[in-house]
Design an enzyme around this catalytic site. Structure first.
Site, PDB file in Angstrom:
ATOM      1  N   SER A  74      -8.163   4.494  13.539  1.00  0.00           N
ATOM      2  CA  SER A  74      -7.601   3.828  12.365  1.00  0.00           C
ATOM      3  C   SER A  74      -7.344   2.342  12.594  1.00  0.00           C
ATOM      4  CB  SER A  74      -6.307   4.519  11.930  1.00  0.00           C
ATOM      5  OG  SER A  74      -5.394   4.627  13.009  1.00  0.00           O
ATOM      6  N   ASP A 297       5.836   2.931  10.596  1.00  0.00           N
ATOM      7  CA  ASP A 297       4.534   2.610  11.179  1.00  0.00           C
ATOM      8  C   ASP A 297       4.596   1.248  11.859  1.00  0.00           C
ATOM      9  OD1 ASP A 297       1.925   2.175  11.885  1.00  0.00           O
ATOM     10  OD2 ASP A 297       1.073   2.505   9.900  1.00  0.00           O
ATOM     11  N   HIS A 300      -0.068   0.329  13.087  1.00  0.00           N
ATOM     12  CA  HIS A 300      -1.092  -0.335  12.277  1.00  0.00           C
ATOM     13  C   HIS A 300      -0.585  -1.694  11.800  1.00  0.00           C
ATOM     14  CE1 HIS A 300      -1.987   4.038  12.008  1.00  0.00           C
ATOM     15  NE2 HIS A 300      -3.203   3.579  12.272  1.00  0.00           N
TER      16      HIS A 300
END
Length: 349
Positions: A74, A297, A300
């Site tokens: 990702s 998160d 990311h």
């Protein structure tokens, strides 16, 4: 370091909503995948050096007739989405085709006026994970997908995010090395083995006259405040400014050394997009709680955001304009270019 308006407001539905931090923070009523909020405010420059602006149209002209593919997890998705938006922002009226290739497994965006395709191949480990009777087996000596990869012109590889995960987050039950299956393995050892398998594939299968190979460096996360002199902080929540450095207190993960060591063993030209040190400083650049799954998160990166800087460096390496980075200081970022071992190995710092 400084800031300036760098993106026009565009509408282009191809970005994972979880990375559109500004849209989520502003309470966007829809979770469609789009670039509507792609209007980055910051341009990050290294100390004592003015890098060239990202010239998206020139990159499209340089890549005319070619296919560029991000291959990885990702984090590769993060950079792929950033690049697609940056290109479209520069040529908003260009004809674009969105499709899924190879049995609908590879998303692709093609800029028809330039005949340039930007693709994404999702793989967590680069090496194979096969479903067998005993369960999912991580095969450290096998890269079956390489037959697909070698058909493209620019290959941008990435892996690391999933290697240290255990328990329910681990994506395999067994590991196979040289035909022998075991229940587990030291993760850094496994990482090195997998990269060595990838390196052998590059040397044996990649046509260096046609295909350029780039390895994206290790992308850091920010779950430990000790790394930016805030002991006790356990995530990136409410982090509003970068760590002003010039270097991150914790230093670089050993995975960085493994990547560099393996790449230096490859006989064919491979470019290391070394984004680790500059990304370590950006504790403020993660989605944090502003994401679609309502968790925290700090792995990311927001789009627009830090991946734009990665793509600026990618633009330089892809066009072989390495001289433009000669004055980039070590404490902010590096692009390193490894030539074959029989010739010279040039390092750009």
């Amino acid at each position: 370091m400084g800031s300036s308006r760098t993106r026009t407001l565009i509408t282009f539905s191809f970005v994972t909503f979880s990375f559109l931090c500004l849209a989520i923070a502003n309470g966007s009523p829809t979770q469609q995948e789009n670039c509507d909020m792609y209007q980055g405010n910051w341009v990050w420059q290294p100390t004592n050096c003015q890098l060239p602006r990202f010239d998206a149209e020139q990159l499209l002209k340089t890549l005319k007739g070619k296919k560029l593919v991000f291959i990885g997890d990702s984090i590769s998705l993060n950079q792929w989405q950033s690049l697609v938006c940056m290109l479209h922002a520069a040529v908003p009226s260009s004809r674009i085709i969105k499709q899924h290739l190879y049995n609908h497994s590879i998303p692709a965006v093609t800029f028809k006026d330039y005949n340039v395709s930007v693709l994404l191949f999702h793989t967590l480990y680069l090496v194979d994970v096969d479903e067998e009777t005993i369960g999912r087996v991580l095969k450290l000596n096998s890269i079956a997908h390489g037959d697909v990869w070698k058909n493209f012109d620019v290959l941008i590889f990435n892996t690391w995010h999933w290697w240290h995960r255990k328990g329910q987050k681990q994506q395999w039950q067994y590991v196979e090395v040289d035909g022998k299956i075991s229940k587990d393995i030291d993760r850094m050892t496994a990482f090195r083995m997998a990269l060595t398998t990838w390196a052998k594939w590059v040397d044996s299968d990649v046509d260096a006259n046609r295909t350029q190979v780039i390895f994206q460096g290790i992308s850091p996360s920010h779950y430990n405040g000790a790394g930016w002199n805030e002991p006790g902080v356990r995530n990136c929540s409410r982090q509003m400014t970068p760590f002003m450095g010039p270097v991150h207190p914790t230093g670089l993960t050993h995975a960085v050394d493994v990547v560099k060591d393996v790449i230096s063993s490859i006989k064919k030209p491979v470019y290391l997009l070394d984004i680790t040190a500059l990304s370590q400083l950006r504790k403020d650049a993660h989605p944090s709680s502003y994401n679609a799954f309502n968790g925290m998160d700090c792995t990311h990166w927001c789009v627009a955001g830090l991946p734009d800087t990665w793509n600026l460096l990618l633009r330089i390496s892809s066009s072989f304009l390495v001289e433009e980075c000669r004055n980039v200081k070590r404490n902010y970022w590096k692009i390193e270019m490894y030539r074959d071992r029989e010739g010279n190995m040039a390092t750009v710092e």
